[in-house]
Scaffold this active site. Structure first.
Site, PDB file in Angstrom:
ATOM      1  CB  ALA A  68      -0.914  -0.003   1.220  1.00 45.33           C
ATOM      2  CG  HIS A  69       2.717   2.520  -3.051  1.00 43.29           C
ATOM      3  ND1 HIS A  69       2.378   1.211  -3.325  1.00 43.29           N
ATOM      4  CD2 HIS A  69       2.905   3.122  -4.241  1.00 43.29           C
ATOM      5  CE1 HIS A  69       2.364   1.032  -4.633  1.00 43.29           C
ATOM      6  NE2 HIS A  69       2.674   2.176  -5.215  1.00 43.29           N
ATOM      7  CB  SER A  70      -0.288   7.495  -2.111  1.00 44.75           C
ATOM      8  OG  SER A  70      -0.858   8.386  -3.051  1.00 44.75           O
TER       9      SER A  70
END
Length: 149
Positions: A68-70
């Site tokens: 999970a990342h942005s």
């Protein structure tokens, strides 16, 4: 590498054997770990969820594993990771790799740090024996030891 993992993956970033109703809640747990360690603000958790809503479940990079990342943003205070092991796997909508039982939250202050940390984790997780051991590890220290190979 040990100092790097200790720095980027402190005890406060681990949430082991957690329950999540769906992929959004699983990502919220990853965001909680990042916030607990002072890596991000709450806004980054929303950015991670928005990324999946916009781009789809591409973050499910291997069977049972979501990264999970942005993008780097003002919501990232320091580069770091969170480690969420779910007690019951949840689907993210990735036919090849669902359901997910491990969510690693990744916050990078800039593209270079983001890629460095991603590369270190990918290398550690490419060892099948290590992946099995990670499922059984009971403490953050045990997990870091396995990741350090």
């Amino acid at each position: 590498m040990t100092a790097t993992l200790q720095e980027f993956l402190p005890d406060s970033s681990f949430l082991l054997d957690q329950s999540a109703e769906d992929w959004r809640q699983a990502i919220r747990l990853a965001g909680e770990g990042l916030q607990n360690s002072g890596f991000t603000t709450a806004a980054y958790t929303d950015e991670m969820i928005a990324t999946v809503e916009k781009m789809g479940p591409y973050i499910v990079i291997a069977p049972g594993l979501a990264l999970a990342h942005s993008r780097p943003s003002a919501a990232v205070l320091h580069t770091g990771l969170s480690w969420v092991r779910l007690s019951t796997p949840v689907p993210f909508g990735n036919k090849a790799n669902d359901p997910v039982s491990l969510v690693i939250g990744l916050a990078g202050r800039d593209e270079n740090e983001h890629l460095q940390v991603m590369s270190a984790i990918a290398k550690a997780l490419s060892n099948p024996a290590a992946k099995d051991s990670l499922n059984d590890a009971q403490t953050p220290e045990a997990i870091r030891t396995i990741l350090n190979g």
